[in-house]
Design an enzyme around this catalytic site. Structure first.
Site, mmCIF file in Angstrom:
data_model
loop_
_atom_site.group_PDB
_atom_site.id
_atom_site.type_symbol
_atom_site.label_atom_id
_atom_site.label_comp_id
_atom_site.label_asym_id
_atom_site.label_seq_id
_atom_site.Cartn_x
_atom_site.Cartn_y
_atom_site.Cartn_z
ATOM 1 N N GLU A 296 0.841 -1.187 0.000
ATOM 2 C CA GLU A 296 0.000 0.000 0.000
ATOM 3 C C GLU A 296 0.888 1.253 0.000
ATOM 4 O OE1 GLU A 296 -2.551 0.900 3.360
ATOM 5 O OE2 GLU A 296 -4.051 1.741 2.024
ATOM 6 N N GLY A 430 3.716 1.661 10.831
ATOM 7 C CA GLY A 430 3.440 1.063 12.130
ATOM 8 C C GLY A 430 2.991 -0.362 11.931
ATOM 9 N N GLU A 466 -5.662 -2.472 12.861
ATOM 10 C CA GLU A 466 -5.461 -3.367 11.711
ATOM 11 C C GLU A 466 -6.577 -4.391 11.593
ATOM 12 O OE1 GLU A 466 -3.381 -2.307 9.748
ATOM 13 O OE2 GLU A 466 -2.377 -0.963 11.146
ATOM 14 N N GLU A 488 -9.267 4.534 6.514
ATOM 15 C CA GLU A 488 -8.465 4.935 7.663
ATOM 16 C C GLU A 488 -9.261 5.652 8.756
ATOM 17 O OE1 GLU A 488 -5.880 3.562 8.000
ATOM 18 O OE2 GLU A 488 -5.157 3.049 6.001
HETATM 19 ZN ZN LIG Z 1 -5.051 1.998 8.704
#
Ligand SMILES: [Zn+2]
Length: 1022
Positions: A296, A430, A466, A488
């Site tokens: 991504e 992350g 996630e 998101e």
């Molecule tokens: Zn995300």
């Protein structure tokens, strides 16, 4: 993906503790700490690898801005000297850590800058050289060359690599062909760091067409066949747009099924995306290599030729060849293993049962070990390097609980039979939500059982984010990156909401409140963008820039506002409907509103939400009261250095309020929807005061007018508990914001803060300290030493007692841990004796006991950072850094090392290269930017090494956004403004167009304005 949290605020307490919370963006870059409203400091963590260690540093004094080409024989020396020259003419005694008077000449044992310089040099030397240049024109809209310069009327095509015309001239792929299935076979070689691959793509033709156009980047295509594998076809490539194409003499007909087979070879990527190589040192010190993926937003094309846009969903079958001694992982469970004649093994994975976007494909070749558990028909595993197996239990427990929660809450079971969570030793973001194979930084997944709840809070946050993506993002995917917030914003919203429900002890509501404040800090600038972007998002740079705090945090904040506006249960019903309507496909924002309407949500709610998602910014609501008549007026809360910038934006604002007769319970809350510029609401004459935006769940700021503020302040002084802690924090946040806007004086800000001497709650104290430390840092960087000293006195006066009364032992409550770390980090960084003594004592105990006498996790950063201010302890920390395997501790040590202000003997320690992981560069940069000693130096460093930085971190990416912000957000002078402007405009296509550059310039102008406005007042006041 998730941004990695960059806990990089070691010097000033409030910031720091904030930074340590996984605020939001879990995937794309790390968690960053974003700006306070004033100076927009942000940090993130990123990594990077400079190619050489030449550092040029200019002093930023008046005269030395132009002499670029002076030949400095030793950059470290230069750094030291320019710093010293500068600081010796200023006040050297102002630092919290007693900055020393600089020596005349630069020798090893002297300048504090040298330490920092050497630190950077070490970093530079320790990082591998980046090998590849991005093509210079990758980020320009038109691509390379003149091909696209003709008039838009006649389509003109660019030239392919071989000189022939390339049959397509847009960045987005044509819609005439749709991939149905990919059959991928990959053979990585971890010795030569190369791989070969074969991709067989089954497609259907949606419109008659003579061409198939797809993505491919840095792949050397060796053979291509169409349909029958004996028919070779020619593949054209247009590198600037990372596209390849096959042309046909006759139309491929609608409905036709086609098969394209491509054989290729490539290098494993040296950056952090695509199919990249990574390594770590095992227990014995031996180097172990592995390969992993990060696709991504647009890097699947670096691993296999594909239609690399989120709406081209397909199924995938993956095969990977490996040596014995390694394992392979992919999205799906392994189906079988075959021994090849060469002795290598080929693992084949089940074909995906669901349609999936290319950016969610993932595979790993490594020597990891795992622990597993069955959770309602899904095998959940956590993988790590063998040495860290015992740090995986917390993640497994958390993931199991949350998987069950989401399965139940969304009414749709997680659709795969397995779910792997993998800690990758070298990982930029992350974490990344690849379907069935979520990848993490080690620091975002691994935690010892003995670690503090605050460390666990971070892991839980990332895992929750996630996992939420497995539904919001993976099952239902935004059609294009302009609506990234549908991924998101939701994942960020759910990460807090799921944890507040399942792990209330982790105290996420305070963190979520901070997230709303942080989103506003970015969204109040002219350079912000709507959550759902309607303007062009096409270039890789524009796509990368979507991964920012507006998308993540404002997105989540708007969802919270929507949820609290709807009757109980309706939000959830609407979302279940949305997931059910669009499972397996792609959506735009409007689909979300339509799903809500389908479950009975009024159309007016969709209308309301459009005013929030399609416009940038947010409103300021001004309240004026005449007896029972309360007039509300809205305008765009836009911080602007010139008064000329105005917008006529209006929002439908669900204004909530409570009053003195009923003010803290949720049932006290009343709602009034403000749709126009002005409206009047009636209350009883007997109401003494009103507090708007109950619990700060609305995304707006409120100005109460002089009288309104005065009555609220009186009320708080009489009884602090008349308002909830979140409402108190909300008042503090709002009044600082208003002072930045120039609507209230700083005197009024201080009037409110007077109540805070009796404050003991985490949320309001964190906000107050964070705001004050922003101001403090700005003054410090301006060398306003008298004001800095008086500000310190002010802080001691208001919070000193509370700081001194903090306990340094083990503490169970997360909220109390957060509070004490904020208080103590500020106390110690400003040199409060009581604090530094305690911290030093704890540090010495720790080292004297050979690190067996543990420092409580939430206090590690303050203890390490305090220790790092002494030369000897800095050295012992450096040793501890190399020997520690425990990641969260290691990271705190690194921050401490970077926070040093005191050079002395440190320079000559002969630091070894290779100690510091490349991925930590952004953390180091943002930490150093906070300190007085480091901030100019890192800015010089970034300028000098820009090209190398963007080789590692693409222009527009989250790490780059963070680096720009952390290095520039504390400037407040015309000289710096011009300097920053000059540097970025010289970059041209290497970054001058970035939104973060606009943001940086705006921020400096605003800092300048704030100084002009407030310095005189502060001089009187302090
Ligand atoms: Zn995300």
């Amino acid at each position: 993906p998730g941004h990695c949290e960059c806990t990089s605020r070691p010097m000033y307490g409030a910031e720091m503790s904030r930074a340590s919370l996984p605020r939001n963006m879990i995937e794309n870059s790390m968690f960053e700490e974003e700006p306070d409203v004033v100076d927009l400091d942000k940090d993130s963590t990123v990594v990077y690898e400079p190619r050489s260690s030449r550092l040029l540093v200019r002093g930023l004094g008046e005269n030395d801005l132009d002499d670029e080409e002076e030949d400095y024989e030793s950059s470290a020396r230069l750094l030291g000297m320019s710093f010293m020259n500068r600081s010796s003419t200023h006040n050297p005694s102002s630092s919290p850590y007693n900055r020393q008077a600089p020596p005349r000449s630069c020798s090893c044992s002297s300048a504090r800058m040298l330490v920092v310089g050497v630190f950077i040099l070490v970093l530079v030397a320790s990082m591998a050289m980046a090998l590849y240049f991005l093509p210079g024109c990758t980020f320009t809209k038109a691509g390379c060359g003149k091909a696209n310069s003709s008039t838009p009327m006649e389509p003109s095509y660019p030239n392919s690599t071989n000189g022939e015309l390339f049959p397509w001239n847009e960045l987005r792929l044509p819609a005439s062909v749709r991939p149905v299935n990919y059959d991928l076979s990959l053979t990585p070689n971890l010795t030569s760091m190369t791989f070969t691959g074969r991709t067989v793509i089954n497609m259907t033709i949606l419109h008659d067409t003579k061409r198939i156009v797809l993505h491919s980047s840095e792949l050397n295509i060796t053979k291509a066949t169409f349909q029958d594998k004996s028919v070779e076809v020619k593949v054209l490539e247009y590198k600037p747009w990372q596209q390849i194409a096959v042309s046909f003499p006759e139309d491929l007909k609608v409905g036709q099924v086609c098969v394209l087979t491509l054989d290729y070879a490539a290098n494993l990527s040296h950056t952090y995306d695509g199919f990249y190589n990574s390594s770590y040192n095992d227990k014995t010190g031996a180097k172990r290599v592995l390969a992993a993926t990060q696709f991504e937003p647009q890097a699947a094309r670096k691993a296999f030729p594909c239609f690399d846009e989120p709406a081209f969903k397909a199924t995938f079958l993956v095969r990977i060849t490996r040596e014995p001694g390694y394992i392979t992982l992919s999205n799906m469970p392994q189906a079988k293993t075959t021994t090849l004649p060469s002795g290598l093994l080929e693992d084949e994975f089940e074909q995906t049962g669901v349609n999936m976007s290319t950016y969610l494909v993932a595979f790993i070749v490594a020597n990891f070990t795992s622990i597993t558990r069955n959770v309602s028909n899904t095998l959940v595993s956590v993988y790590s390097v063998p040495e860290k197996k015992e740090h995986t239990h917390y993640a497994l427990d958390t993931a199991s609980t949350l998987l069950h929660f989401y399965n139940t809450f969304f009414h749709i079971d997680y659709p795969l039979r397995k779910l792997d969570l993998v800690a990758i030793p070298d990982f930029l973001a992350g974490a990344m939500e690849n379907w069935g194979l979520i990848t993490f930084r080690e620091t975002s997944l691994l935690v010892g059982n003995q670690s503090s709840p605050l460390d666990k809070q971070l892991i839980a946050n990332v895992v929750a984010h996630e996992l939420a993506h497995q539904w919001f993002g993976n099952l239902v995917t935004m059609r294009w990156w302009n609506d990234l917030w549908l991924n998101e914003g939701f994942a960020t919203y759910w990460q807090y909401t799921s944890l507040m429900t399942e792990f209330p002890q982790l105290d996420l509501d305070n963190v979520f409140l901070g997230v709303r404040f942080k989103a506003m800090a970015k969204d109040c600038l002219n350079s912000s963008h709507p959550v759902s972007v309607s303007s062009q998002v096409t270039t890789p740079e524009q796509v990368s820039e979507m991964f920012d705090s507006v998308t993540y945090e404002k997105g989540a904040s708007l969802l919270l506002m929507l949820k609290t506006t709807l009757p109980d249960g309706q939000f959830r019903k609407g979302l279940i409907k949305y997931l059910d309507n669009y499972r397996g496909s792609n959506t735009v924002t409007e689909d979300l509103w339509n799903s809500l309407t389908q479950v009975g949500v009024q159309e007016s709610v969709s209308d309301m939400m459009r005013t929030w998602t399609l416009q940038n910014g947010f409103p300021l609501v001004t309240v004026s009261r005449m007896g029972g008549h309360v007039t509300l007026t809205q305008e765009h809360f836009l911080l602007s250095a010139d008064n000329a910038t105005h917008t006529s934006n209006l929002w439908h604002i669900p204004v909530t309020y409570v009053n003195d007769s009923c003010s803290s319970a949720p049932s006290c809350r009343q709602i009034f929807t403000l749709r126009n510029k002005t409206a009047t609401l009636n209350v009883s004459d007997s109401v003494k005061w009103l507090k708007f935006n109950y619990m700060n769940t609305g995304f707006y700021i409120v100005h109460y007018g002089d009288e309104g503020w005065a009555t609220l302040i009186d009320a708080l002084k009489t009884d602090i508990n008349t308002l909830t802690p979140h409402d108190r924090a909300s008042l503090i946040h709002n009044i600082f914001a208003l002072s930045r806007l120039g609507r209230v004086s700083f005197r009024q800000v201080l009037n409110l803060l007077d109540y805070a001497t009796s404050e003991t709650e985490t949320a309001p104290l964190t906000e107050a300290l964070s705001q004050l430390s922003s101001v403090y840092r700005l003054l410090d960087k301006r060398q306003e030493q008298r004001l800095v000293a008086r500000m310190k006195v002010y802080i001691w006066g208001h919070f000193g007692q509370l700081m001194d009364s903090q306990d340094w032992g083990e503490e169970e409550s997360v909220s109390r841990q957060e509070l004490r770390s904020v208080l103590l980090e500020m106390a110690c960084s400003l040199g409060r004796q009581n604090c530094t003594d305690q911290a030093t004592a704890l540090y010495d105990q720790w080292t004297n006991s050979n690190q067996t006498k543990q420092i409580p996790g939430d206090l590690q950063r303050v203890v390490f950072s305090t220790a790092a201010q002494s030369d000897l302890r800095w050295l012992s920390l450096m040793e501890a850094y190399s020997s520690t395997t425990y990641d969260s501790e290691k990271r705190k040590i690194l921050q401490a090392l970077a926070s040093t202000q005191d050079p002395q003997s440190i320079v000559c320690t002969g630091l070894e290269g290779g100690i510091i992981q490349t991925q930590e560069l952004p953390l180091v940069i943002s930490t150093m930017s906070d300190g007085f000693a480091g901030h100019l130096l890192v800015w010089e460093f970034v300028k000098e090494n820009w090209d190398r930085i963007i080789e590692k971190f693409p222009v527009g990416s989250y790490p780059i956004q963070s680096i720009i912000k952390s290095t520039t957000s504390q400037f407040s002078t015309q000289t710096h403004l011009e300097e920053v402007q000059r540097f970025f405009s010289s970059l041209k296509e290497r970054g001058s167009q970035m939104r973060s550059v606009q943001e940086a310039l705006e921020t400096i102008r605003l800092n300048q304005l704030w100084m002009d406005r407030n310095l005189p007042t502060l001089r009187i006041w302090l």
